[in-house]
Design a protein around this motif. Structure first.
Motif, PDB file in Angstrom:
ATOM      1  N   LEU A  24     -32.751 -25.758  28.180  1.00 21.40           N
ATOM      2  CA  LEU A  24     -32.111 -24.480  28.492  1.00 21.40           C
ATOM      3  C   LEU A  24     -33.092 -23.540  29.179  1.00 21.40           C
ATOM      4  N   VAL A  53     -28.586 -18.787  21.591  1.00 20.62           N
ATOM      5  CA  VAL A  53     -28.748 -18.214  22.923  1.00 20.62           C
ATOM      6  C   VAL A  53     -28.062 -16.854  22.931  1.00 20.62           C
ATOM      7  N   ALA A  61     -24.823 -22.077  28.816  1.00 23.84           N
ATOM      8  CA  ALA A  61     -25.598 -22.960  27.940  1.00 23.84           C
ATOM      9  C   ALA A  61     -24.713 -24.084  27.404  1.00 23.84           C
TER      10      ALA A  61
END
Length: 85
Positions: A24, A53, A61
């Motif tokens: 990520l 996140v 994501a």
């Protein structure tokens, strides 16, 4: 709030969570791993390491995670583990 942390996924090992977080971050998404070892003790739910996140990054994501870890992987693995009829 777009900056609030949201759970992207939960995995069994800290190593897997770190791999996801690294992927990520390579794609410009800040990720945090929780539930691993913290200062010598296990934090969070046993057997679960979470990748968090920002709320504003959650959709992107999720798409990236789906590319590297399709949701049907578990179904395929379970089918492989079952003995033939």
């Amino acid at each position: 709030d777009p900056d609030n942390p949201e759970r992207l996924t939960a995995v069994k090992t800290e190593a897997e969570a770190m791999l996801i977080a690294g992927m990520l971050e390579e794609n410009g998404i800040e990720a945090t791993v929780t539930g691993g070892f913290t200062s010598g003790f296990k934090a969070g739910v046993p057997g679960e390491v979470r990748v968090l996140v920002r709320n504003s990054d959650l959709a992107r994501a999720s798409s990236l995670l789906e590319e590297i870890h399709p949701a049907d992987d578990d179904a395929e693995e379970d089918a492989e583990d079952e003995p033939p009829d």
